[in-house]
Design an enzyme around this catalytic site. Sequence first.
Site, PDB file in Angstrom:
ATOM      1  N   SER A  44     -13.176  25.298 -45.182  1.00  0.00           N
ATOM      2  CA  SER A  44     -14.227  25.237 -44.701  1.00  0.00           C
ATOM      3  C   SER A  44     -15.614  24.590 -45.307  1.00  0.00           C
ATOM      4  CB  SER A  44     -14.924  26.950 -44.590  1.00  0.00           C
ATOM      5  OG  SER A  44     -15.045  27.193 -45.984  1.00  0.00           O
ATOM      6  N   HIS A  83     -19.978  28.500 -49.687  1.00  0.00           N
ATOM      7  CA  HIS A  83     -20.606  27.881 -48.459  1.00  0.00           C
ATOM      8  C   HIS A  83     -22.105  27.157 -48.837  1.00  0.00           C
ATOM      9  CE1 HIS A  83     -18.187  29.712 -45.082  1.00  0.00           C
ATOM     10  NE2 HIS A  83     -17.435  28.872 -45.833  1.00  0.00           N
ATOM     11  N   ASP A 108     -22.490  32.217 -41.331  1.00  0.00           N
ATOM     12  CA  ASP A 108     -21.620  32.983 -41.856  1.00  0.00           C
ATOM     13  C   ASP A 108     -22.051  34.642 -41.555  1.00  0.00           C
ATOM     14  OD1 ASP A 108     -20.429  31.367 -43.108  1.00  0.00           O
ATOM     15  OD2 ASP A 108     -21.329  31.438 -44.873  1.00  0.00           O
TER      16      ASP A 108
END
Length: 166
Positions: A44, A83, A108
């Site tokens: 990701s 992230h 998210d």
Amino acid sequence: MNLRQQITQFLTLAYVFSSAFMLWKTLSVIANSHSPIVVVLSGSMEPAFQRGDILFLWNRENRQKVGDIVVYEIDGKSIPIVHRVLREHHNNEKQLLLTKGDNNAVDDLSLYAKKQQYLNQKEDLVGTVKGYLPFIGYVTILISENVYFKYGMLGLLGLSALFSNE
């Protein structure tokens, strides 16, 4: 192997494990994070980080900025998520963050706990990424995902301990 050699081997093994534990706890105190080193488990965050990269975290900043790469944990989920901070808000001296993976199409919000719209910087963050080593953490992924590799490694360790002459 006599008793003295067995005790020496046991104490050496105990020394290795206790040294590793002390090193981990020292890093945890210095970085102010319960997990100062994490392994990237998904794609990701590509192209910034690849699966298997080891990340070094620091959790001594009072504020994160948009663009910082953070590691956070969600209640009820055991795996930390890596992230980038997409947006930040301030609410009563709290910094609230919205994150998104570089390789993901959406933010998210769907990953957060129910009724949670932002991450609380003080409660949810494990740390901010300050450095990395590429692909070295892939061994941990292989051990956790491949049963044969895990048992093969354990077997090799057992055989080496059994046949060592020291």
